[in-house]
Design a protein around this motif. Structure first.
Motif, PDB file in Angstrom:
ATOM      1  N   TYR A   1       0.849  -1.194   0.000  1.00  0.00           N
ATOM      2  CA  TYR A   1       0.000   0.000   0.000  1.00  0.00           C
ATOM      3  C   TYR A   1       0.881   1.239   0.000  1.00  0.00           C
ATOM      4  O   TYR A   1       1.814   1.359   0.805  1.00  0.00           O
ATOM      5  CB  TYR A   1      -0.913   0.010   1.226  1.00  0.00           C
ATOM      6  N   ALA A   2       0.600   2.169  -0.913  1.00  0.00           N
ATOM      7  CA  ALA A   2       1.318   3.440  -0.969  1.00  0.00           C
ATOM      8  C   ALA A   2       0.497   4.440  -1.775  1.00  0.00           C
ATOM      9  O   ALA A   2      -0.176   4.064  -2.753  1.00  0.00           O
ATOM     10  CB  ALA A   2       2.699   3.276  -1.612  1.00  0.00           C
ATOM     11  N   GLN A   3       0.517   5.697  -1.378  1.00  0.00           N
ATOM     12  CA  GLN A   3      -0.128   6.780  -2.123  1.00  0.00           C
ATOM     13  C   GLN A   3      -1.609   6.496  -2.388  1.00  0.00           C
ATOM     14  O   GLN A   3      -2.127   6.746  -3.474  1.00  0.00           O
ATOM     15  CB  GLN A   3       0.623   7.034  -3.430  1.00  0.00           C
TER      16      GLN A   3
ATOM     17  N   PRO B   1       6.605   6.672   1.951  1.00  0.00           N
ATOM     18  CA  PRO B   1       5.284   7.100   1.489  1.00  0.00           C
ATOM     19  C   PRO B   1       5.077   6.950  -0.010  1.00  0.00           C
ATOM     20  O   PRO B   1       3.955   6.683  -0.456  1.00  0.00           O
ATOM     21  CB  PRO B   1       5.234   8.579   1.914  1.00  0.00           C
ATOM     22  N   ASP B   2       6.149   7.110  -0.791  1.00  0.00           N
ATOM     23  CA  ASP B   2       6.019   7.002  -2.246  1.00  0.00           C
ATOM     24  C   ASP B   2       7.091   6.107  -2.859  1.00  0.00           C
ATOM     25  O   ASP B   2       7.381   6.204  -4.050  1.00  0.00           O
ATOM     26  CB  ASP B   2       6.070   8.381  -2.894  1.00  0.00           C
TER      27      ASP B   2
ATOM     28  N   LEU C   1       8.685   2.116  -3.429  1.00  0.00           N
ATOM     29  CA  LEU C   1       8.468   0.682  -3.422  1.00  0.00           C
ATOM     30  C   LEU C   1       9.739  -0.032  -3.838  1.00  0.00           C
ATOM     31  O   LEU C   1      10.513   0.486  -4.648  1.00  0.00           O
ATOM     32  CB  LEU C   1       7.351   0.284  -4.402  1.00  0.00           C
TER      33      LEU C   1
ATOM     34  N   ALA D   1       6.597  -1.644   0.354  1.00  0.00           N
ATOM     35  CA  ALA D   1       6.655  -0.200   0.548  1.00  0.00           C
ATOM     36  C   ALA D   1       7.775   0.129   1.526  1.00  0.00           C
ATOM     37  O   ALA D   1       7.854  -0.456   2.609  1.00  0.00           O
ATOM     38  CB  ALA D   1       5.322   0.314   1.073  1.00  0.00           C
TER      39      ALA D   1
END
Length: 388
Positions: free
Chosen positions: A311-313, A359-360, A362, A356
């Protein structure tokens, strides 16, 4: 762009990407209305609407950064370390390798005792203890001669190379094993509990059998015991009716999401709720049958065959094996905010694990040396992505 017959399809993907995105798409594609980047029917999202009052943007972007590591053999689980390095499990060799996060240097830290590779089984998921800074425990999901199990080991990097893993301390045994559908993903949730995705080993009846650990998502304490609040007090079974779960991730609201393989029709992204039945083998994809939970998004099996998710952004990012692409599923609460969007189509081949790390940011690992890919020089590898 990879060779081995992938060039023409990749060129089509880039053309579609150029038409849909105005920047940040690195060899990917977003599905046009009524069309699919991989052929066949379009991937679909349940509950999406043309006018979105909230949720993640319909379109995102992926920028490929540096190649973090290469030359990995059958990599499966990836566990980032606090210092920026990472541990990577080799499914077929039964070893754990440390990857230097700056130089990409590979150091084998040790072999996991008891691993018996075969088919889709071997050394699979990795997870660090929530108290790793003090206890130095690494958890692993692996196949033995008799079962799949979860064990933890002390990792001591002060010891000589190849001898840094302690003996496995088994926390859960008796997960069914097979040549296929061994599941294998493990992760600690926001509640500090350990979750595991398992497979039904090709024996479809196990998925509906709540006495079996196959075809389930499991929830347990770090010691492998059932958790207070599980659907049944004396069981680690958290949800059932799964075919082969290889992706687990939590969103910003601490909701659990899981990706799993379909058979011939649809792969699935599911929102997981305790005690719910996700249908296999009585339902595949969005069946609308009473008593079974439908997926939030689905794909034809040639487009996905999903493994890891992250999960991100505001979105779930899902690695595709047979589909050879990274899917973005933007979320609006418990539903998909828009149709899934594909990136990196056929650029790196089969994709196994996505993690992840910010925050942005991977990390994405490939799976070309797993016996089903077409490895090229440098495979398998881990690349860093910036996502929006």
């Amino acid at each position: 762009m990879r060779g081995n017959g992938r060039g023409r399809a990749g060129a089509v993907a880039l053309a579609v990407c150029g038409a849909l995105l105005t920047g940040g798409c690195s060899g990917g594609t977003g599905p046009a209305p009524g069309a699919s980047p991989g052929g066949g029917s379009s991937p679909t999202a349940g509950g999406s609407a043309s006018a979105r009052p909230s949720g993640a943007p319909a379109k995102g972007s992926v920028t490929v950064g540096r190649e973090v590591a290469k030359g990995l053999k059958s990599p499966w689980g990836v566990a980032p370390l606090p210092d920026g390095d990472m541990l990577v499990a080799s499914r077929d060799e039964g070893t754990i390798t440390r990857v230097d996060g700056e130089t990409g240097a590979l150091t084998v830290v040790g072999e996991v005792s008891g691993v018996a590779p075969g088919g889709e089984g071997g050394l699979l998921g990795l997870a660090l203890s929530p108290s790793y800074a003090s206890d130095r425990l690494v958890y692993a999901y692996f196949t033995t001669e008799s079962d799949n199990r979860i064990a933890r080991m002390i990792y001591d990097d002060r010891k000589p190379q190849g001898q840094q893993l302690g003996a496995p301390d088994t926390v859960l045994r008796g997960i069914p094993k097979g040549m296929i559908h061994n599941g294998g993903r493990i992760a600690f949730g926001p509640d500090g509990m350990l979750y595991a995705g398992t497979g039904e080993t090709g024996n479809t009846g196990l998925a509906q059998d709540k006495e079996s650990l196959g075809g389930k998502i499991l929830r347990m304490t770090p010691d492998g015991d059932p958790v207070h609040g599980n659907p049944e007090a004396d069981s680690v079974v958290y949800s059932y009716g799964h075919r082969n779960v290889q992706g687990l991730a939590w969103d910003a609201e601490k909701r659990l999401w899981a990706a799993e393989f379909g058979q011939n029709t649809y792969d699935e992204l599911n929102l997981i709720e305790p005690g719910q039945n996700y249908g296999w083998p009585l339902a595949e994809g969005r069946a609308g049958k009473s008593g079974y939970r439908d997926p939030v998004a689905q794909w034809t099996t040639d487009q996905a065959s999903p493994s890891g998710i992250a999960y991100a952004q505001g979105a779930i990012w899902m690695a595709g094996l047979r589909g050879e692409r990274l899917w973005r599923i933007p979320l609006d609460g418990t539903r998909a905010a828009a149709a899934p969007q594909a990136f990196l189509t056929e650029k790196y081949g089969r994709l196994r694990t996505v993690v992840a790390t910010g925050p942005d940011r991977l990390l994405l690992s490939t799976s070309e040396t797993d016996g089903r890919g077409t490895p090229e020089q440098g495979d398998d590898r881990i690349v860093e992505l910036t996502v929006r």
